[in-house]
Design an enzyme around this catalytic site. Structure first.
Site, mmCIF file in Angstrom:
data_model
loop_
_atom_site.group_PDB
_atom_site.id
_atom_site.type_symbol
_atom_site.label_atom_id
_atom_site.label_comp_id
_atom_site.label_asym_id
_atom_site.label_seq_id
_atom_site.Cartn_x
_atom_site.Cartn_y
_atom_site.Cartn_z
ATOM 1 N N ASP A 108 -5.055 -0.566 -1.461
ATOM 2 C CA ASP A 108 -6.469 -0.408 -1.156
ATOM 3 C C ASP A 108 -7.137 0.144 -2.410
ATOM 4 O O ASP A 108 -6.620 1.089 -3.033
ATOM 5 C CB ASP A 108 -6.664 0.579 -0.001
ATOM 6 N N ASP A 140 0.781 -1.245 0.000
ATOM 7 C CA ASP A 140 0.000 0.000 0.000
ATOM 8 C C ASP A 140 0.816 1.301 0.000
ATOM 9 O O ASP A 140 0.563 2.201 0.823
ATOM 10 C CB ASP A 140 -0.944 0.010 1.203
ATOM 11 N N LYS A 181 -7.074 -4.830 -3.106
ATOM 12 C CA LYS A 181 -7.801 -5.433 -1.990
ATOM 13 C C LYS A 181 -8.892 -4.492 -1.487
ATOM 14 O O LYS A 181 -8.873 -3.302 -1.780
ATOM 15 C CB LYS A 181 -6.850 -5.801 -0.847
ATOM 16 N N HIS A 194 -10.834 0.981 -2.861
ATOM 17 C CA HIS A 194 -12.151 0.983 -2.246
ATOM 18 C C HIS A 194 -13.231 1.588 -3.135
ATOM 19 O O HIS A 194 -12.979 2.573 -3.843
ATOM 20 C CB HIS A 194 -12.132 1.809 -0.959
ATOM 21 N N CYS A 208 -1.828 -2.781 7.705
ATOM 22 C CA CYS A 208 -1.751 -3.624 6.513
ATOM 23 C C CYS A 208 -0.460 -4.424 6.432
ATOM 24 O O CYS A 208 -0.463 -5.558 5.955
ATOM 25 C CB CYS A 208 -1.968 -2.773 5.266
ATOM 26 N N HIS A 225 -10.538 7.180 2.041
ATOM 27 C CA HIS A 225 -9.173 7.042 1.532
ATOM 28 C C HIS A 225 -9.144 5.999 0.416
ATOM 29 O O HIS A 225 -9.947 5.080 0.381
ATOM 30 C CB HIS A 225 -8.209 6.632 2.646
#
Length: 204
Positions: A58, A16, A101, A60, A140, A77
């Site tokens: 990430d 990340d 993810k 999202h 993470c 975020h």
């Protein structure tokens, strides 16, 4: 110090390294930008030996369950496609394998192994050992390391290339201790490559 000999079963996993997790981002990790230079050195080291580089992110949806407005603990975020979800521009990530993810509204995922198929992909490529670095130590990175070990991979934790959120003081140190207790080997960069940092292992 003990030198680490890299070979065909090794890969680098960068966790990340995204704009929102850097200082000034919506969920900026204190001194998070300090990981970028050592991560680039790691990328060079692994590429010099034609070893694979993986990078998680990430990714999202806009109404993700981890966001405060949906009852989660974090500010908005790393929304997929946003500037904050981009990888840090300073990193040399061309040809890296991207692992996305937490891509659905209802499921969070701190670990790069959670719902991504990463473990199977690594095994299919003959990977047995991962060097892990990135952000953040106490979330993470911690979950990725613990899951990687549980999946049967050896894990080298590059301690100079991780930084913690430390929502509660000491979270980063506790996460480091948990990773080492779980079997991760602390390593650091040297002029010639990676060396085991036995002092950190002993201190933990």
């Amino acid at each position: 110090m003990s030198a680490i000999v890299l070979g065909g079963g090794d890969a680098l996993l960068i966790v990340d390294p995204q704009v929102d997790f850097l200082p000034g981002g919506s969920l900026g990790v204190p001194q998070g930008d300090a990981v970028l230079a050592p991560i680039n050195r790691l990328i060079d080291l692994y590429r010099a030996q034609a070893l694979p580089v993986y990078v998680s992110r990430d990714w999202h949806p806009a109404l993700h369950c981890s966001f405060a407005a949906q009852g989660g603990p974090w500010p908005v975020h790393c929304v997929a496609g946003s500037d904050g979800a981009r990888f840090a521009a300073a990193l040399q990530l061309d040809a890296a394998v991207v692992v996305s993810k937490a891509t659905t509204i209802e499921l969070d995922a701190y670990s790069a192994f959670n719902g991504t198929g990463l473990a199977d992909a690594l095994r299919a490529r003959g990977i047995r050992r991962l060097a892990v670095c990135g952000l953040a130590t106490d979330y993470c990175v911690l979950n990725t390391v613990v899951d990687g070990l549980a999946a049967g991979f050896e894990v080298l934790l590059v301690t100079e290339a991780i930084r913690a959120v430390d929502v509660t003081a000491g979270d980063g140190d506790r996460a480091l201790g948990r990773m080492l207790d779980s079997g991760a080997v602390p390593v650091q960069l040297s002029g010639a490559g990676l060396v085991a940092n036995l002092a950190i292992g002993a201190a933990a």
